[in-house]
Scaffold this active site. Structure first.
Site, PDB file in Angstrom:
ATOM      1  CB  CYS A   7      -0.904  -0.089   1.235  1.00  0.00           C
ATOM      2  SG  CYS A   7      -1.593  -1.497   1.399  1.00  0.00           S
ATOM      3  N   GLY A  34      -2.200   1.939  -4.360  1.00  0.00           N
ATOM      4  CA  GLY A  34      -3.703   1.421  -3.943  1.00  0.00           C
ATOM      5  C   GLY A  34      -4.623   2.341  -4.429  1.00  0.00           C
ATOM      6  CG  ASN A 109       3.475  -0.721   2.199  1.00  0.00           C
ATOM      7  OD1 ASN A 109       2.778  -1.399   1.480  1.00  0.00           O
ATOM      8  ND2 ASN A 109       4.494   0.203   1.454  1.00  0.00           N
ATOM      9  N   GLY A 110       2.645  -3.596   3.775  1.00  0.00           N
ATOM     10  CA  GLY A 110       3.256  -4.810   3.855  1.00  0.00           C
ATOM     11  C   GLY A 110       2.366  -6.013   4.423  1.00  0.00           C
ATOM     12  CE1 TYR A 251       1.866  -2.231 -12.656  1.00  0.00           C
ATOM     13  CE2 TYR A 251       1.345  -2.618 -10.281  1.00  0.00           C
ATOM     14  CZ  TYR A 251       0.821  -2.321 -11.483  1.00  0.00           C
ATOM     15  OH  TYR A 251      -0.386  -1.739 -11.657  1.00  0.00           O
ATOM     16  CB  CYS A 436      12.346  -9.881  -1.402  1.00  0.00           C
ATOM     17  SG  CYS A 436      11.143 -11.384  -1.350  1.00  0.00           S
TER      18      CYS A 436
HETATM   19  P1  5GP Z   1      -1.031 -10.045 -17.279  1.00  0.00           P
HETATM   20  O1  5GP Z   1      -0.479 -10.299 -18.768  1.00  0.00           O
HETATM   21  O2  5GP Z   1      -0.010 -10.644 -16.611  1.00  0.00           O
HETATM   22  O3  5GP Z   1      -2.525 -10.108 -16.930  1.00  0.00           O
HETATM   23  O4  5GP Z   1      -0.736  -8.609 -16.678  1.00  0.00           O
HETATM   24  C1  5GP Z   1       0.495  -7.904 -17.057  1.00  0.00           C
HETATM   25  C2  5GP Z   1       0.300  -6.433 -16.852  1.00  0.00           C
HETATM   26  O5  5GP Z   1      -0.095  -6.259 -15.299  1.00  0.00           O
HETATM   27  C3  5GP Z   1       1.888  -5.796 -16.814  1.00  0.00           C
HETATM   28  O6  5GP Z   1       1.669  -4.637 -17.738  1.00  0.00           O
HETATM   29  C4  5GP Z   1       1.987  -5.328 -15.636  1.00  0.00           C
HETATM   30  O7  5GP Z   1       2.371  -3.771 -15.275  1.00  0.00           O
HETATM   31  C5  5GP Z   1       0.831  -5.300 -14.714  1.00  0.00           C
HETATM   32  N1  5GP Z   1       1.041  -5.739 -13.328  1.00  0.00           N
HETATM   33  C6  5GP Z   1       1.847  -6.274 -12.809  1.00  0.00           C
HETATM   34  N2  5GP Z   1       2.092  -6.414 -11.415  1.00  0.00           N
HETATM   35  C7  5GP Z   1       0.634  -6.094 -11.182  1.00  0.00           C
HETATM   36  C8  5GP Z   1       0.039  -5.789  -9.796  1.00  0.00           C
HETATM   37  O8  5GP Z   1       0.425  -6.269  -8.792  1.00  0.00           O
HETATM   38  N3  5GP Z   1      -1.360  -5.127 -10.080  1.00  0.00           N
HETATM   39  C9  5GP Z   1      -1.723  -4.688 -11.269  1.00  0.00           C
HETATM   40  N4  5GP Z   1      -2.741  -4.131 -11.439  1.00  0.00           N
HETATM   41  N5  5GP Z   1      -1.107  -4.726 -12.470  1.00  0.00           N
HETATM   42  C10 5GP Z   1      -0.021  -5.334 -12.421  1.00  0.00           C
HETATM   43 MG    MG Z   2       1.460  -2.322 -17.102  1.00  0.00          MG
END
Ligand code: 5GP
Ligand code: MG
Length: 444
Positions: A7, A34, A109-110, A251, A436
């Site tokens: 978060c 978030g 957060n965590g 990300y 990690c």
């Molecule tokens: P996938 O193809 O796996 O459905 O989606 C990949 C996309 O999900 C990538 O563009 C990446 O930026 C995004 N992404 C990666 N981790 C997360 C996350 O924790 N939450 C969300 N909403 N998007 C994520």
């Molecule tokens: Mg994306």
């Protein structure tokens, strides 16, 4: 079910202020961390009050609400959206409680490790839990430890006690009536920053949320800090093997933030560059998956000399909670569209930061095909995500991870799919032992 909670947290002190407005501004800048719920607790003339709700910061708060909150000390939280029962205001933060006549609030957060087991232990021992959130557990631990009103809990003792008791990821902000206390766990999974300006002292998950000017310092793993109207006290008191979450770089964090001592944008660019070195390809254009793939695509483009083109556009108004789409396919279609005149008859390198479930990626490939792309070569600026996360990243159970259960080329329909290697990623970061990488290699 354990709720995944990576978060955003923000808080501190503003002289003569209205800390609620400063926290609103900070949470707004942390909104990417978030979108499910937002909340602010303030200490207003010695009384702690909380306002929280589901939705974006701008949906939960307005000028009126902020004026009524007021206060000169406070903390705030934005909650990451996960499935199911997390979508209730009950689990929104800050969490506030009253014990022996005094209030205290917490923003976390965590994720605490072993939450379900610990929860059951507490319950069998006669403790009623009011939320499904591991954050509540922290209060129960502290209450049992101190058995005195929160105003008498000494910040250093809180930190020492939590460090010796709780495993897992916790960057925390506590609000007491006369101070804000920040704590970063000994492994440092999640980022936490502090800031000092003229008459203003703050904590934040990311430094890009702070006001301009002033002094910014990243808190170390195993440290705590206290902000009062008069001072900022910071102390590192514990150490452990560092376990900084590499997904913050992939990300989570904003590209204009510095996390774990490095620029997020520049790290992403290097991930893209390294991915290009490891996976050579001949193509006409590079298309970033907006927005999260942009920094990596830039690095890919700089290294190969292949031009970066806007083959995918992102609708900047998505994210409003009232258009909660029924499924991910629909949500991708709302969010991204292919620019046919850019991609038609082109051999494309499609660059994204990560693939998790693969559903978004599949949809994007078919979108580009429909728009006339000749070849689509997917390049991912991180390794395949193969393991779930116990420390806050919303990674689904293993069966839903495309990298651990399916043939990715066949599933996405791309002509080729290649990832950045874990070795390459760690090489870019240096000091590989400090991170990690469990979601990629399953190493605890
Ligand atoms: P996938 O193809 O796996 O459905 O989606 C990949 C996309 O999900 C990538 O563009 C990446 O930026 C995004 N992404 C990666 N981790 C997360 C996350 O924790 N939450 C969300 N909403 N998007 C994520
Ligand atoms: Mg994306």
């Amino acid at each position: 079910m354990t709720l995944h909670e990576n978060c955003g947290i923000y808080g501190g002190f503003v002289r003569g202020g209205n800390i609620s407005f400063e926290i609103y501004r900070g949470l707004f800048a942390l909104q990417h961390r978030g979108q499910e719920a937002a909340g602010i607790s303030v200490s207003n003339r010695g009384k702690i009050i909380t306002r929280k709700g589901l939705g974006l910061v701008r949906d939960v708060f307005n000028e009126d609400v902020l004026n009524r909150l007021g206060g000169d000390l406070g903390i705030g939280h934005v909650r990451y959206s996960t499935a199911g029962e997390s979508s209730t205001v009950m689990n929104a933060q800050p969490l506030m409680l009253e014990y022996l006549g005094q209030r205290v609030a917490i923003a976390h957060n965590g994720n605490i490790e072993g939450f379900s087991r610990l929860r059951e232990e507490f319950e069998r021992d006669g403790t009623i839990m009011l939320t499904n959130s591991d954050t509540e557990l922290i209060f129960h631990y502290l209450v049992r430890r101190f058995k005195r009103p929160p105003g008498e809990w000494r910040p250093k003792e809180i930190a020492e006690f939590l460090f010796s008791t709780l495993k897992g990821a916790y960057s925390l902000l506590f609000l007491f009536k006369d101070k804000v206390v920040a704590i970063r766990d000994p492994r440092g999974y999640r980022p936490l920053w502090m800031y000092e300006g003229d008459g203003i002292r703050l904590f934040s998950s990311e430094d890009s949320a702070f006001p301009k000017g002033g002094k910014k310092i990243e808190m170390e793993n195993g440290s705590y800090a206290v902000i009062t109207p008069e001072s900022l006290h910071y102390e590192k008191i514990a150490d452990d093997v560092k376990r900084q979450c590499v997904f913050e770089y992939v990300y989570f964090a904003r590209p204009d933030s510095r996390i774990f001592g490095r620029s997020v944008h520049l790290v992403r660019e290097k991930f893209g560059q390294r991915c290009a070195i490891e996976n050579p390809i001949d193509a006409d254009i590079i298309v970033p998956v907006m927005d999260s793939g942009l920094s990596a695509a830039l690095g890919f483009s700089k290294h190969t000399g292949i031009p970066l083109e806007m083959g995918l556009m992102r609708n900047r108004w998505v994210g409003r909670t009232f258009i909660k789409p029924q499924n991910r396919d629909e949500s991708v279609a709302n969010k991204l569209s292919a620019v046919s005149d850019v991609v038609k008859d082109k051999r494309i390198v499609l660059v994204d930061d990560s693939i998790v479930r693969g559903t978004t990626s599949k949809k994007i490939v078919s979108m580009l095909r429909e728009a006339g792309a000749k070849e689509i070569h997917f390049r991912i600026a991180s390794p395949p995500v193969k393991y779930e996360c116990f420390w806050g990243v919303d990674i689904p159970i293993r069966e839903e991870l495309v990298a651990s259960s399916r043939d990715i080329v066949e599933y996405t329909g791309a002509d080729s799919v290649r990832y950045l290697s874990l070795e390459g990623m760690l090489d870019v970061l240096g000091e590989s032992e400090s991170f990690c990488t469990h979601c990629f290699d399953g190493r605890r």
